[in-house]
Each structure stands twice: as C-alpha cells, then as structure tokens.
Design an enzyme around this catalytic site. Structure first.
Site, PDB file in Angstrom:
ATOM      1  N   ASP A   1       0.890  -1.147   0.053  1.00 20.63           N
ATOM      2  CA  ASP A   1       0.098   0.085  -0.009  1.00 20.63           C
ATOM      3  C   ASP A   1       0.764   1.052  -0.076  1.00 20.63           C
ATOM      4  O   ASP A   1       2.215   1.225  -0.075  1.00 20.63           O
ATOM      5  CB  ASP A   1      -1.040  -0.134   1.127  1.00 20.63           C
ATOM      6  CG  ASP A   1      -0.245   0.199   2.299  1.00 20.63           C
ATOM      7  OD1 ASP A   1       0.777   0.401   2.471  1.00 20.63           O
ATOM      8  OD2 ASP A   1      -1.023   0.451   3.578  1.00 20.63           O
ATOM      9  N   HIS A   2       0.476   2.561  -0.131  1.00 20.70           N
ATOM     10  CA  HIS A   2       1.055   3.555   0.023  1.00 20.70           C
ATOM     11  C   HIS A   2       2.491   3.720   1.175  1.00 20.70           C
ATOM     12  O   HIS A   2       3.287   4.070   0.907  1.00 20.70           O
ATOM     13  CB  HIS A   2       0.329   4.657   0.217  1.00 20.70           C
ATOM     14  CG  HIS A   2      -0.459   4.887   1.457  1.00 20.70           C
ATOM     15  ND1 HIS A   2      -1.664   4.081   1.662  1.00 20.70           N
ATOM     16  CD2 HIS A   2      -0.226   5.402   2.739  1.00 20.70           C
ATOM     17  CE1 HIS A   2      -2.011   4.199   3.004  1.00 20.70           C
ATOM     18  NE2 HIS A   2      -1.330   5.125   3.726  1.00 20.70           N
TER      19      HIS A   2
ATOM     20  N   ARG B   1       6.823   0.597   8.364  1.00 23.14           N
ATOM     21  CA  ARG B   1       6.947   1.544   9.301  1.00 23.14           C
ATOM     22  C   ARG B   1       7.535   1.140  10.451  1.00 23.14           C
ATOM     23  O   ARG B   1       7.857   1.852  11.176  1.00 23.14           O
ATOM     24  CB  ARG B   1       5.685   2.203   9.662  1.00 23.14           C
ATOM     25  CG  ARG B   1       5.244   2.991   8.357  1.00 23.14           C
ATOM     26  CD  ARG B   1       3.974   3.828   8.874  1.00 23.14           C
ATOM     27  NE  ARG B   1       3.551   4.609   7.476  1.00 23.14           N
ATOM     28  CZ  ARG B   1       2.151   4.987   7.379  1.00 23.14           C
ATOM     29  NH1 ARG B   1       1.400   4.579   8.161  1.00 23.14           N
ATOM     30  NH2 ARG B   1       2.137   5.884   6.275  1.00 23.14           N
TER      31      ARG B   1
ATOM     32  N   SER C   1       2.046  -1.403   8.996  1.00 21.65           N
ATOM     33  CA  SER C   1       2.369  -2.466   9.942  1.00 21.65           C
ATOM     34  C   SER C   1       2.599  -3.938   9.356  1.00 21.65           C
ATOM     35  O   SER C   1       2.936  -4.945  10.017  1.00 21.65           O
ATOM     36  CB  SER C   1       1.273  -2.604  11.071  1.00 21.65           C
ATOM     37  OG  SER C   1       0.102  -3.174  10.486  1.00 21.65           O
TER      38      SER C   1
ATOM     39  N   HIS D   1       8.339 -24.055   9.752  1.00 27.69           N
ATOM     40  CA  HIS D   1       7.569 -24.699  10.317  1.00 27.69           C
ATOM     41  C   HIS D   1       6.069 -24.706   9.719  1.00 27.69           C
ATOM     42  O   HIS D   1       5.266 -25.631   9.701  1.00 27.69           O
ATOM     43  CB  HIS D   1       7.289 -24.326  11.817  1.00 27.69           C
ATOM     44  CG  HIS D   1       8.117 -24.739  12.628  1.00 27.69           C
ATOM     45  ND1 HIS D   1       8.344 -24.497  14.090  1.00 27.69           N
ATOM     46  CD2 HIS D   1       9.645 -25.193  12.458  1.00 27.69           C
ATOM     47  CE1 HIS D   1       9.263 -25.100  14.832  1.00 27.69           C
ATOM     48  NE2 HIS D   1      10.278 -25.342  13.807  1.00 27.69           N
TER      49      HIS D   1
ATOM     50  N   GLY E   1      -2.797  -5.810   8.034  1.00 23.03           N
ATOM     51  CA  GLY E   1      -3.902  -5.754   6.973  1.00 23.03           C
ATOM     52  C   GLY E   1      -3.568  -6.533   5.731  1.00 23.03           C
ATOM     53  O   GLY E   1      -4.075  -7.347   5.204  1.00 23.03           O
ATOM     54  N   GLU E   2      -2.223  -6.417   5.288  1.00 20.10           N
ATOM     55  CA  GLU E   2      -1.398  -6.935   4.368  1.00 20.10           C
ATOM     56  C   GLU E   2      -1.890  -8.633   4.449  1.00 20.10           C
ATOM     57  O   GLU E   2      -2.069  -9.131   3.573  1.00 20.10           O
ATOM     58  CB  GLU E   2      -0.628  -6.265   3.937  1.00 20.10           C
ATOM     59  CG  GLU E   2      -0.594  -5.044   3.515  1.00 20.10           C
ATOM     60  CD  GLU E   2      -0.732  -3.933   4.773  1.00 20.10           C
ATOM     61  OE1 GLU E   2      -1.077  -2.799   4.425  1.00 20.10           O
ATOM     62  OE2 GLU E   2      -0.296  -4.320   5.520  1.00 20.10           O
TER      63      GLU E   2
END
Length: 170
Positions: A8-9, A114, A72, A103, A75-76
């Site tokens: 994303d951005h 970030r 973070s 595993h 969400g991805e």
C-alpha cells in the site's frame, strides 16, 4: 525464484527498494502495485492479487513466493490469507521469518514498512526467501488441518475435542 510483491502507500518506498535489491540478487520480481503513491489507496486488492499469483505459480509447479507490505503488515497479511491455500506470515525479525517457512511452509511474508529500517526489512525478507520447509510430519499434519478447516469449516475429530473453560478471576 519468482517473487510477487504488493504494497500500500505506506510500503511503497520499501517495495521499490526490495524490487531493486532482490532483482540484483537474481530474483524474478513481479510487482502487483501500486504504481504510484496515493495515501488513500486500498491494499486488499494489491495483496490478494499478489497472493493469487503465488498460488497460481505454485499450482503450476513453479518456485514462487510473495511479499506484502504496509505500515504494519497486519492488514496486508490478512488480505493475502484470504486466498485459499495461501499461508501469509507477519515477520518482524529473522526468527519469525525463518519459522514461517521452516514450520508453516508460508508462501507469503508480510512486513511492516514503518516498523524497520530498509536494511533490516531486507534481511528479514531474504531470510524468509532462503529458508526451506522442513516437511516434518508434525508440521505437515498441522498445515493439513489448516487447509481442511479452510475448505470444510471443520478439522475432523479435532474441533470437538477442544473445550472452553471459565477462568477464575482473582
């Protein structure tokens, strides 16, 4: 090895850095976007597209993994995990990156752009890409249970064995 990447951005700059560095290291990079910075972009379509491409490649017997990036990575990772048969893992250090492959035979790694320096994030991704799945019976069994639940909504003989117990509060 082919590596599909999406962001994303918040991860765009890191994505471009990864494409440059991993291409120079000999990886066949495929960019699923976005093409330009847009603070209002929506990561699900980019990440799902990359995860689907990884699955399609692997279904055809190709050596393929994926990278999804965001602020973070949470969400991805969730978006990539919506693709049936894909296991995406959020990695935040070398150990979590290696264990995701070792595993869990994860095919996609999620990184928070970030959360790390570019160099640290690249080291995490390289660790993920280099690690092999052990194929140990216990890991195969657990991965099969995830797949069974994903396709049937059950883990035959397992879900019925789990019970919830109230915990006494002090």
């Amino acid at each position: 090895m082919r590596v599909h990447i999406a962001t994303d951005h918040a991860g765009l700059e890191l994505s471009q850095y990864f494409i440059e560095q991993l291409s120079a290291a000999g990886y066949d990079m495929v960019d699923h976007g976005p093409e330009e910075y847009d603070a209002a972009d929506d990561y699900p379509a980019f990440c799902i597209h990359a995860a689907r491409a990884v699955k399609e490649d692997r279904d055809q017997g190709l050596d393929s993994l994926g990278i999804v990036l965001g602020g973070s990575g949470n969400g991805e990772q969730m978006a990539a995990n919506k693709v049936e048969g894909i296991r995406a893992a959020l990695a935040w250090n070398l150990d979590t990156a290696k264990l995701a492959r070792d595993h869990n035979n994860a095919q996609v790694v999620a990184i928070g752009g970030r959360q790390h320096s570019k160099e640290e994030a690249l080291d995490i991704v390289k660790a993920f890409l280099a690690e092999e799945f052990t194929g140990e019976d216990r890991h195969e069994r657990r991965i099969a249970q995830l797949g069974e639940y994903e396709t049937t909504g059950d883990i035959k003989g397992k879900l019925d064995q789990v019970t919830a117990r109230p915990v006494a509060q002090n």
